[in-house]
Scaffold this motif. Structure first.
Motif, PDB file in Angstrom:
ATOM      1  N   SER A  20     -30.358   9.055   5.254  1.00  0.00           N
ATOM      2  CA  SER A  20     -28.994   8.757   5.697  1.00  0.00           C
ATOM      3  C   SER A  20     -28.044   8.822   4.518  1.00  0.00           C
ATOM      4  CB  SER A  20     -28.916   7.381   6.369  1.00  0.00           C
ATOM      5  OG  SER A  20     -29.131   6.344   5.425  1.00  0.00           O
ATOM      6  N   PHE A  21     -26.785   9.166   4.834  1.00  0.00           N
ATOM      7  CA  PHE A  21     -25.714   9.198   3.849  1.00  0.00           C
ATOM      8  C   PHE A  21     -24.536   8.390   4.397  1.00  0.00           C
ATOM      9  CE2 PHE A  21     -27.670  13.522   3.614  1.00  0.00           C
ATOM     10  CZ  PHE A  21     -28.276  13.395   2.378  1.00  0.00           C
ATOM     11  N   GLU A  22     -24.060   7.437   3.607  1.00  0.00           N
ATOM     12  CA  GLU A  22     -22.877   6.665   3.989  1.00  0.00           C
ATOM     13  C   GLU A  22     -21.801   6.906   2.949  1.00  0.00           C
ATOM     14  OE1 GLU A  22     -21.448   2.056   4.920  1.00  0.00           O
ATOM     15  OE2 GLU A  22     -23.554   2.487   4.446  1.00  0.00           O
ATOM     16  N   LEU A  23     -20.706   7.501   3.372  1.00  0.00           N
ATOM     17  CA  LEU A  23     -19.625   7.841   2.454  1.00  0.00           C
ATOM     18  C   LEU A  23     -18.600   6.711   2.374  1.00  0.00           C
ATOM     19  CD1 LEU A  23     -18.933  11.559   3.500  1.00  0.00           C
ATOM     20  CD2 LEU A  23     -20.664  10.658   1.932  1.00  0.00           C
ATOM     21  N   VAL A  35     -26.980   6.729  -0.480  1.00  0.00           N
ATOM     22  CA  VAL A  35     -27.984   7.635   0.069  1.00  0.00           C
ATOM     23  C   VAL A  35     -29.302   6.887   0.215  1.00  0.00           C
ATOM     24  CG1 VAL A  35     -28.435   8.527  -2.265  1.00  0.00           C
ATOM     25  CG2 VAL A  35     -29.262   9.789  -0.270  1.00  0.00           C
ATOM     26  N   LYS A  36     -29.976   7.119   1.335  1.00  0.00           N
ATOM     27  CA  LYS A  36     -31.277   6.504   1.582  1.00  0.00           C
ATOM     28  C   LYS A  36     -32.289   7.581   1.953  1.00  0.00           C
ATOM     29  CE  LYS A  36     -29.293   2.133   3.256  1.00  0.00           C
ATOM     30  NZ  LYS A  36     -29.253   1.155   4.368  1.00  0.00           N
ATOM     31  N   THR A 136     -29.012  14.576  -4.386  1.00  0.00           N
ATOM     32  CA  THR A 136     -28.552  14.873  -3.035  1.00  0.00           C
ATOM     33  C   THR A 136     -27.342  14.031  -2.654  1.00  0.00           C
ATOM     34  OG1 THR A 136     -30.858  15.406  -2.477  1.00  0.00           O
ATOM     35  CG2 THR A 136     -29.321  15.135  -0.647  1.00  0.00           C
ATOM     36  N   GLY A 137     -27.374  12.735  -2.971  1.00  0.00           N
ATOM     37  CA  GLY A 137     -26.217  11.881  -2.726  1.00  0.00           C
ATOM     38  C   GLY A 137     -25.107  12.109  -3.726  1.00  0.00           C
ATOM     39  N   GLY A 138     -25.478  12.453  -4.959  1.00  0.00           N
ATOM     40  CA  GLY A 138     -24.470  12.714  -5.989  1.00  0.00           C
ATOM     41  C   GLY A 138     -23.583  13.889  -5.634  1.00  0.00           C
ATOM     42  N   TYR A 139     -24.158  14.900  -4.966  1.00  0.00           N
ATOM     43  CA  TYR A 139     -23.340  16.040  -4.533  1.00  0.00           C
ATOM     44  C   TYR A 139     -22.241  15.575  -3.574  1.00  0.00           C
ATOM     45  CZ  TYR A 139     -21.765  20.084  -1.940  1.00  0.00           C
ATOM     46  OH  TYR A 139     -20.967  21.014  -1.331  1.00  0.00           O
ATOM     47  N   LEU A 140     -22.583  14.684  -2.657  1.00  0.00           N
ATOM     48  CA  LEU A 140     -21.594  14.201  -1.691  1.00  0.00           C
ATOM     49  C   LEU A 140     -20.504  13.377  -2.368  1.00  0.00           C
ATOM     50  CD1 LEU A 140     -23.919  13.285   1.298  1.00  0.00           C
ATOM     51  CD2 LEU A 140     -22.331  15.210   1.148  1.00  0.00           C
ATOM     52  N   ALA A 141     -20.887  12.557  -3.344  1.00  0.00           N
ATOM     53  CA  ALA A 141     -19.887  11.779  -4.086  1.00  0.00           C
ATOM     54  C   ALA A 141     -18.966  12.705  -4.872  1.00  0.00           C
ATOM     55  CB  ALA A 141     -20.577  10.789  -5.018  1.00  0.00           C
ATOM     56  N   LEU A 142     -19.550  13.733  -5.484  1.00  0.00           N
ATOM     57  CA  LEU A 142     -18.754  14.697  -6.242  1.00  0.00           C
ATOM     58  C   LEU A 142     -17.795  15.442  -5.320  1.00  0.00           C
ATOM     59  CD1 LEU A 142     -18.175  16.205  -8.900  1.00  0.00           C
ATOM     60  CD2 LEU A 142     -20.070  17.748  -8.319  1.00  0.00           C
ATOM     61  N   TYR A 143     -18.264  15.838  -4.154  1.00  0.00           N
ATOM     62  CA  TYR A 143     -17.399  16.540  -3.201  1.00  0.00           C
ATOM     63  C   TYR A 143     -16.183  15.664  -2.847  1.00  0.00           C
ATOM     64  CZ  TYR A 143     -16.055  19.514   0.719  1.00  0.00           C
ATOM     65  OH  TYR A 143     -15.368  20.356   1.555  1.00  0.00           O
ATOM     66  N   GLN A 144     -16.435  14.398  -2.580  1.00  0.00           N
ATOM     67  CA  GLN A 144     -15.337  13.496  -2.238  1.00  0.00           C
ATOM     68  C   GLN A 144     -14.353  13.339  -3.392  1.00  0.00           C
ATOM     69  OE1 GLN A 144     -16.812   9.768  -0.067  1.00  0.00           O
ATOM     70  NE2 GLN A 144     -18.655  10.741  -0.834  1.00  0.00           N
ATOM     71  N   GLN A 237     -26.088  17.011   4.802  1.00  0.00           N
ATOM     72  CA  GLN A 237     -24.922  16.866   3.930  1.00  0.00           C
ATOM     73  C   GLN A 237     -23.669  17.432   4.615  1.00  0.00           C
ATOM     74  OE1 GLN A 237     -26.294  19.046   0.495  1.00  0.00           O
ATOM     75  NE2 GLN A 237     -26.489  17.202  -0.743  1.00  0.00           N
ATOM     76  N   ARG A 238     -23.792  18.627   5.131  1.00  0.00           N
ATOM     77  CA  ARG A 238     -22.644  19.280   5.769  1.00  0.00           C
ATOM     78  C   ARG A 238     -22.174  18.497   6.988  1.00  0.00           C
ATOM     79  NH1 ARG A 238     -25.044  25.397   4.883  1.00  0.00           N
ATOM     80  NH2 ARG A 238     -23.665  25.985   3.138  1.00  0.00           N
TER      81      ARG A 238
END
Length: 246
Positions: A20-23, A35-36, A136-144, A237-238
């Protein structure tokens, strides 16, 4: 090599743990993601800093870097804070460099000015695969973080070429398994961490024989599993970004 093995939670050999991903979990950071991967939980925070490294001054290029750490009770016994011991361990330095390399591999460094984005990955709870969850979670944080810069008018578009994700695979009791938890990783004959992009390009592979050397065909079976797992992670992620309106 057999394909049946008893795994925690009854997972198939080619199945990920529950992911799971929580933004937006931190109101201060420009980008954040909890990220879990099963019982491995990592908090990833991306911070935009006013200037990049001194050695990039005047080049027009920005920089993406990462820091990694484990909270004292991330594991079953308390681990002293590294600051209290006088400095980071070699393991910590190796992991944060890996995370930084993975994120830079998909970033256009000339597209966001001479600033630095630092991605902090703090392990809240560890059960194997902390470095792969961090990437994997770091990519989402970077995108934000880039999305925040775009919203504020600092950049015109998100300077990420494609998603990147990571997963571990290993040989356990004669079986190739995807996304090892700690009980499997600690008893594996061989294990490898794969970092791949959405298009299937290789960023980095770290592989080690723990028991005895493994054959090329065994490595290829791990790579096949990694491609499947990372494909699933990038789809998630997407979907997470789309659901959040990015």
């Amino acid at each position: 090599m057999t394909s049946s093995v008893s795994r925690p939670a009854g997972r198939a050999a080619d199945s990920l743990r529950a992911v799971s991903f929580e933004l937006g979990v931190n109101k201060h950071a420009e980008g954040s993601c909890l990220v879990k991967f099963g019982d491995t939980h990592v908090l990833c925070l991306a911070s935009v800093e006013d200037s990049g490294p001194a050695w990039l001054k005047g080049t027009g290029k920005g920089w993406v870097t990462a820091e990694y750490g484990m909270l004292p009770r991330a594991t079953n016994t308390r681990t002293p804070r590294e600051a209290a011991k006088g400095g980071q361990s070699g393991r910590t330095q190796e992991i944060q460099r890996l995370v930084g390399r993975a994120l830079r591999a998909v970033t256009d460094m000339r597209a966001f000015g001479e600033v630095q984005i630092r991605v902090d990955c703090d392990v809240i709870q560890a059960d194997g695969g902390t470095r792969t969850a961090s990437i994997t979670g770091g990519y989402l944080a970077l995108y934000q973080a880039f999305a925040t810069m775009k919203r504020l008018g600092a950049i015109n578009k998100i300077p990420l070429r494609e998603p990147v994700a990571a997963v571990s695979c290993g040989l356990y009791k004669g079986n190739a398994l995807l996304d090892l938890d700690y009980s499997e990783d600690s008893g594996a004959q061989a294990d490898a961490n794969f970092v791949l992009t959405a298009s299937g390009k290789i960023v980095e592979i770290q592989g080690t024989a723990e028991d005895h050397p493994f054959a090329e065909e065994e490595f290829l079976s791990l790579l096949t599993l990694a491609k499947k797992g990372i494909g699933d992670l990038i789809t998630m992620q997407r979907a997470t970004l789309a659901k959040a309106g990015f």
